[in-house]
Design an enzyme around this catalytic site. Structure first.
Site, mmCIF file in Angstrom:
data_model
loop_
_atom_site.group_PDB
_atom_site.id
_atom_site.type_symbol
_atom_site.label_atom_id
_atom_site.label_comp_id
_atom_site.label_asym_id
_atom_site.label_seq_id
_atom_site.Cartn_x
_atom_site.Cartn_y
_atom_site.Cartn_z
ATOM 1 N N SER A 72 0.790 -1.236 0.000
ATOM 2 C CA SER A 72 0.000 0.000 0.000
ATOM 3 C C SER A 72 0.821 1.283 0.000
ATOM 4 O O SER A 72 0.261 2.353 -0.219
ATOM 5 C CB SER A 72 -0.923 0.000 1.199
ATOM 6 N N THR A 73 2.123 1.204 0.281
ATOM 7 C CA THR A 73 2.919 2.428 0.242
ATOM 8 C C THR A 73 2.959 3.007 -1.171
ATOM 9 O O THR A 73 3.415 4.116 -1.370
ATOM 10 C CB THR A 73 4.356 2.188 0.736
#
Lengths: 75, 576
Positions: free
Chosen positions: B298-299
């Protein structure tokens, strides 16, 4: 003859000075190393915590002095 | 006696004339022979003979050059060369008593037999007995006064930081050449050029030095890195602690100056001590932050969102139908951990919704989507010039299927290294400008490349601030006194092309959010145990390092000191 003798004497002197410079160089390197080993953050921290019983202040222990002289902080 | 008065016989006068001529010719030939030989020896063959003659008493020894010092940005030494002496012998010339031999062996730390073996090898006229002896012991060796045994000055590299800086700096070999890390990549600058010196040997085999200097050694130059040794220590201590606490396989941390792109700290655990001359195991030697790729998870979402905002179809408050947490693309299902009917763009970031990110990504053409990722530096070297950097690869947009584009939007099916990821976040800290990363101290801040508009960058940064607020995935990333903006990441690891239940937890963030000074990226590989979310494993480490580093740098507060809000009992985990 005289100048040759003088040149030799000066050469010997130069060698001695060089030797001295080299010794100082060695000493400097050693001291530099010693200093940087003594001030490693890890060592400073463990000394501060263990020998001097220091710790990070909690946020409620910190007071701030603003540039206008007003002291703020949390009670 | 008067020879003139001696009567001469006629027979003597009748001596044939050819005899004197023969004698004359003989003498002449002899003379010519000698002359020719003399010309040959003095002229034509002279060089060879001179060389042989010199070889009887002369030696040319190498004078090593001092290797440049590596310092941090404040001039603190990180790698220093200090002179040491190496003991060498010329086996043919060595004459010593049994007692001397014993003393010598003791001083150089070898057994008597080893010394004997080294000295019995007559085929060489140069044998190292012991390299890199401390000056004190070396002096004692020279005091023994054994003919044929001499000292040679060399330099040994010391790293005061030890394992704290080992991955960063690497190490040098016994000949003072860089082998790993910065020592290797900056070898040309650090390494000096050895000079040479002619010496002569006296009757007893002792070396009389300083006859003539053939070539003066050229000293290596010092290098100032962008590293801040205090922050480096904080980062190292934290990553070590986190990896041990979560029984993880490994962990890495990178701290960047958000404004200049300089690397302030870069550390990994497990590591080794570069002062130790034994070659460390390969898996300890890896500088994982640079040489290892991982799926960021998700970064990556902020980049998807930024591209979508730039595309103009979305605003931070645009509501996206998140399909109750399950959405089918090309026959494959995308899941969210928490079922929500709909979320705004900002909430997609805050709660890390995969469905929302996928929808935004698919609103863009594959070409625009991929270009936006490559513009952020993914799939290319960071320019840190660190040896062995793994760049990862971006898919070609022409063959990208929709499901692949969807998974890439939340960081699956794309691999990055931690330094790349940290660097990419500079766009949100600098009004849309991507900064080049460097390990060298910069006098003037580097000019970056403008990728997003000022507005987009600020809007995404505001969304990232929501992540650390209660209701976000990383309340544990909060820092007292500073506003923080960041993003968690948790991704399944790939094994033989299949995702398995092992994870990489990460957190990348910046602070103070009002005007970011630092970017900290934390990655923990395979945290074992029940906690594996980025928000639970990596975020606390981020918070500790960020807080301590900001205080070290005296960065003014941009939030009240009681800003850290108690996290709810249940922290929202983002989808893994």
């Amino acid at each position: 003859m005289t100048s040759q003798h003088k040149a030799r004497k000066l050469f010997v002197e130069l060698q001695n000075e060089k030797e001295r410079a080299q010794q100082m160089d060695v000493e400097w390197g050693r001291l530099q190393l010693e200093q940087s080993t003594l001030v490693t953050p890890g060592r400073v921290e463990s000394l501060a915590r263990q020998q001097l019983q220091m710790h990070m202040p909690q946020s409620d222990q910190i007071r701030y002095i603003r540039s206008n002289g007003v002291v703020t902080g949390l009670q | 006696m008067n020879y003139a008065t001696v009567p001469q016989t006629s027979s003597q006068q009748a001596l044939p004339a050819w005899r004197s001529r023969v004698l004359y010719v003989l003498l002449l030939t002899g003379m010519a022979g000698l002359l020719a030989r003399a010309v040959y020896l003095q002229g034509i063959h002279n060089d060879f003979l001179q060389q042989k003659g010199d070889a009887r008493y002369g030696r040319v020894i190498e004078v090593p050059a001092h290797r440049g010092m590596i310092t941090d940005r404040n001039g603190e030494p990180l790698a220093v060369s200090t002179p040491v002496e190496s003991v060498w012998a010329s086996p043919q010339d060595v004459e010593m008593t049994a007692k001397q031999a014993k003393q010598l062996a003791q001083l150089v730390g070898l057994s008597d037999a080893e010394v004997k073996a080294k000295l019995s090898d007559d085929s060489h006229d140069f044998v190292f007995l012991k390299r890199q002896l401390p000056p004190e012991q070396a002096r004692q060796v020279s005091l023994l006064g054994i003919p044929g045994i001499s000292l040679q000055r060399e330099y040994r590299r010391y790293y005061p930081g030890g394992e704290v800086t080992s991955h960063l700096l690497g190490f040098t070999d016994v000949d003072d050449n860089g082998r790993e890390g910065i020592e290797f990549s900056l070898q040309a600058k650090l390494g000096g050029k050895a000079g040479s010196q002619q010496v002569i040997k006296d009757r007893r085999g002792h070396i009389v030095e300083d006859v003539a200097s053939l070539r003066a050694p050229k000293e290596g130059s010092d290098v100032a890195l962008s590293i801040d040794s205090k922050i480096q220590f904080l980062a190292f201590r934290e990553i070590k602690q986190v990896v041990e606490q979560h029984h993880a396989k490994a962990g890495s941390i990178v701290v960047l100056d958000a404004k200049s792109g300089e690397v302030l700290a870069l550390a990994n655990w497990p590591t080794y001590n570069s002062n130790n001359r034994n070659k460390p195991a390969l898996n300890l030697m890896r500088n994982r932050a640079v040489t290892d790729l991982f799926e960021p998870g998700s970064t990556m979402k902020p980049f998807t969102v930024a591209a979508a905002l730039e595309g103009g179809k979305f605003k931070p408050d645009t509501v996206i139908n998140t399909e109750n947490g399950v959405w089918t693309v090309g026959g494959r299902k995308i899941h969210d951990t928490h079922q929500k009917r709909s979320l705004t763009v900002a909430q997609v970031i805050q709660q890390s919704s995969n469905v929302g990110a996928a929808k935004m990504a698919l609103s863009l053409t594959p070409q625009i989507f991929c270009r936006s990722l490559s513009e952020n530096g993914f799939g290319a070297a960071t320019g840190s010039e660190f040896p062995g950097e793994a760049t990862g690869k971006l898919r070609d947009y022409k063959t990208l299927r929709p499901i692949e584009q969807a998974t890439m939007s939340y960081g699956n099916g794309i691999s990055v290294n931690l330094l790349q990821l940290a660097r990419a976040y500079t766009v949100f800290a600098n009004g849309g400008e991507l900064k080049p990363v460097t390990l060298l101290k910069q006098e003037i801040p580097a000019v970056g490349i403008k990728i997003y508009s000022e507005t987009t960058a600020r809007e995404v940064r505001d969304m990232l601030e929501l992540v650390v607020k209660p209701g976000g995935t990383a309340p544990l990333a909060q820092v007292a006194g500073y506003r923080v903006a960041g993003k968690t990441g948790t991704s399944h690891k790939l094994q033989n092309g299949k995702y398995v239940d092992r994870y990489v937890a990460s957190f990348v963030g910046m602070a103070p959010a009002s005007n970011p000074r630092l970017i900290v990226a934390v990655m923990v590989d395979e945290p074992a145990g029940s906690e594996y979310y980025g928000g639970l494993v990596a975020a606390p480490a981020f918070s500790n390092v960020m807080g301590a580093a900001l205080r070290t740098l005296d960065v003014p507060y941009d939030a009240p000191l009681n800003n850290v809000l108690q996290a709810p009992k249940e922290i929202i985990g983002e989808d893994a």
